[in-house]
Enzyme design. Structure first.
Site, PDB file in Angstrom:
ATOM      1  CG  PHE A 132      -0.295  -0.126   2.550  1.00 19.85           C
ATOM      2  CD1 PHE A 132       0.278   0.969   3.178  1.00 19.85           C
ATOM      3  CD2 PHE A 132      -0.246  -1.356   3.196  1.00 19.85           C
ATOM      4  CE1 PHE A 132       0.898   0.857   4.415  1.00 19.85           C
ATOM      5  CE2 PHE A 132       0.377  -1.489   4.442  1.00 19.85           C
ATOM      6  CZ  PHE A 132       0.955  -0.367   5.047  1.00 19.85           C
ATOM      7  NE  ARG A 177       0.548   5.170  18.082  1.00 16.84           N
ATOM      8  CZ  ARG A 177       0.684   4.730  16.834  1.00 16.84           C
ATOM      9  NH1 ARG A 177       0.966   5.576  15.841  1.00 16.84           N
ATOM     10  NH2 ARG A 177       0.523   3.480  16.537  1.00 16.84           N
ATOM     11  NE  ARG A 195      -4.637   6.882  13.220  1.00 14.75           N
ATOM     12  CZ  ARG A 195      -3.421   6.326  13.291  1.00 14.75           C
ATOM     13  NH1 ARG A 195      -3.233   5.230  14.003  1.00 14.75           N
ATOM     14  NH2 ARG A 195      -2.399   6.872  12.666  1.00 14.75           N
ATOM     15  CG  ASN A 216      -5.137   6.527   9.711  1.00 13.59           C
ATOM     16  OD1 ASN A 216      -4.686   7.507   9.145  1.00 13.59           O
ATOM     17  ND2 ASN A 216      -4.394   5.495  10.054  1.00 13.59           N
ATOM     18  CG  HIS A 264       1.767  10.478  11.852  1.00 12.99           C
ATOM     19  ND1 HIS A 264       2.213   9.189  11.663  1.00 12.99           N
ATOM     20  CD2 HIS A 264       2.741  11.120  12.543  1.00 12.99           C
ATOM     21  CE1 HIS A 264       3.421   9.078  12.203  1.00 12.99           C
ATOM     22  NE2 HIS A 264       3.765  10.236  12.744  1.00 12.99           N
TER      23      HIS A 264
HETATM   24  P1  GDP Z   1       0.328   4.267  12.552  1.00 11.68           P
HETATM   25  O1  GDP Z   1       1.614   4.512  13.304  1.00 11.68           O
HETATM   26  O2  GDP Z   1      -0.790   3.832  13.456  1.00 11.68           O
HETATM   27  O3  GDP Z   1      -0.067   5.426  11.670  1.00 11.68           O
HETATM   28  O4  GDP Z   1       0.581   2.986  11.600  1.00 11.68           O
HETATM   29  P2  GDP Z   1       1.817   2.613  10.642  1.00 11.68           P
HETATM   30  O5  GDP Z   1       3.039   3.402  11.008  1.00 11.68           O
HETATM   31  O6  GDP Z   1       1.935   1.126  10.651  1.00 11.68           O
HETATM   32  O7  GDP Z   1       1.296   3.030   9.212  1.00 11.68           O
HETATM   33  C1  GDP Z   1       1.326   4.360   8.763  1.00 11.68           C
HETATM   34  C2  GDP Z   1       0.075   4.655   7.954  1.00 11.68           C
HETATM   35  O8  GDP Z   1       0.018   3.779   6.831  1.00 11.68           O
HETATM   36  C3  GDP Z   1      -1.238   4.397   8.698  1.00 11.68           C
HETATM   37  O9  GDP Z   1      -1.630   5.460   9.533  1.00 11.68           O
HETATM   38  C4  GDP Z   1      -2.197   4.187   7.545  1.00 11.68           C
HETATM   39  O10 GDP Z   1      -2.572   5.442   6.958  1.00 11.68           O
HETATM   40  C5  GDP Z   1      -1.330   3.423   6.561  1.00 11.68           C
HETATM   41  N1  GDP Z   1      -1.479   1.966   6.735  1.00 11.68           N
HETATM   42  C6  GDP Z   1      -0.939   1.181   7.701  1.00 11.68           C
HETATM   43  N2  GDP Z   1      -1.283  -0.105   7.549  1.00 11.68           N
HETATM   44  C7  GDP Z   1      -2.047  -0.143   6.438  1.00 11.68           C
HETATM   45  C8  GDP Z   1      -2.713  -1.214   5.732  1.00 11.68           C
HETATM   46  O11 GDP Z   1      -2.655  -2.399   6.098  1.00 11.68           O
HETATM   47  N3  GDP Z   1      -3.409  -0.859   4.601  1.00 11.68           N
HETATM   48  C9  GDP Z   1      -3.475   0.426   4.170  1.00 11.68           C
HETATM   49  N4  GDP Z   1      -4.183   0.684   3.064  1.00 11.68           N
HETATM   50  N5  GDP Z   1      -2.872   1.453   4.799  1.00 11.68           N
HETATM   51  C10 GDP Z   1      -2.169   1.168   5.934  1.00 11.68           C
HETATM   52 MG    MG Z   2       3.538   4.713  12.566  1.00 10.40          MG
END
Ligand code: GDP
Ligand code: MG
Length: 179
Positions: free
Chosen positions: A59, A91, A108, A122, A125
């Site tokens: 993604f 968070r 979110r 969502n 960040h």
């Molecule tokens: P966060 O720290 O909770 O924002 O999560 P991450 O650092 O793992 O991912 C960053 C951003 O990537 C997330 O806020 C989402 O916008 C996107 N994202 C994460 N996991 C997924 C997924 O499995 N599918 C999709 N489409 N987007 C994702």
């Molecule tokens: Mg993150």
């Protein structure tokens, strides 16, 4: 408990839905201080650097387009929150990554959605841990854009193009008298 700073981004879907006020109001429950805030047009370079840990994810390209505002508006709001245990406090209120799994009263959970094409919109960040918070704050802000810093700062005189308001008597750096 440590005094920390953490980066919050209100993502383009949050801006286009006029959620900045709501999100900042909810975050004020933490009683943390905002020490920096600005609206940013996100370049590809900045987006890819910010999400470098997700480079291998399928993604990734859509995520970069999303954060650059290709689907909403080409603006995000970047904020730095400061105070005791700031990273965890923010968070917790922001909620889980997947908006459909997030606590319904988290930001979110309230404002996020998964699009029919599978993008996690969502709305916000928030830095995950102390190491990421430091990396992200230093990526998004210069020290002089924060009213208070917790990381060491140094200064240097540089020759850089600077913009001033045209034909106004506002203060200009380097000019002694602006009365
Ligand atoms: P966060 O720290 O909770 O924002 O999560 P991450 O650092 O793992 O991912 C960053 C951003 O990537 C997330 O806020 C989402 O916008 C996107 N994202 C994460 N996991 C997924 C997924 O499995 N599918 C999709 N489409 N987007 C994702
Ligand atoms: Mg993150």
């Amino acid at each position: 408990m440590a005094v920390e700073q953490t980066l919050v981004l209100i993502k383009p879907d949050g801006l286009v839905k006029s959620l900045t006020g709501n999100i900042i109001t909810v975050l004020s429950e933490t009683e943390l201080k905002i020490v920096g805030a600005k609206i940013v047009q996100v370049t590809r370079e900045l987006a890819e650097e910010h999400y470098q840990h997700l480079r291998e994810e399928k993604f990734f390209n859509e995520l970069i387009n999303y954060i650059m505002g290709e689907y909403h508006t080409k603006r995000i709001m970047a904020l730095v929150y400061h105070g005791e245990n700031a990273i965890k406090k923010i968070r917790r209120i922001v909620g889980a990554t997947n908006p459909e799994e997030a606590d319904p009263i988290s930001i979110r959970g309230k404002y996020g959605r998964i699009t029919s094409t599978g993008i996690y919109e969502n709305a916000v960040h928030a830095s995950e841990n102390a190491k990421e918070a430091e990396r992200e704050i230093k990526l998004w802000f210069r020290p002089d854009e924060l009213v208070h810093t917790i990381y060491p700062v140094e200064s240097a005189v540089t020759e850089k193009q600077t913009f001033f308001w045209k034909e106004t008597k506002t203060w200009k750096p380097g000019k002694k008298s602006d009365a």
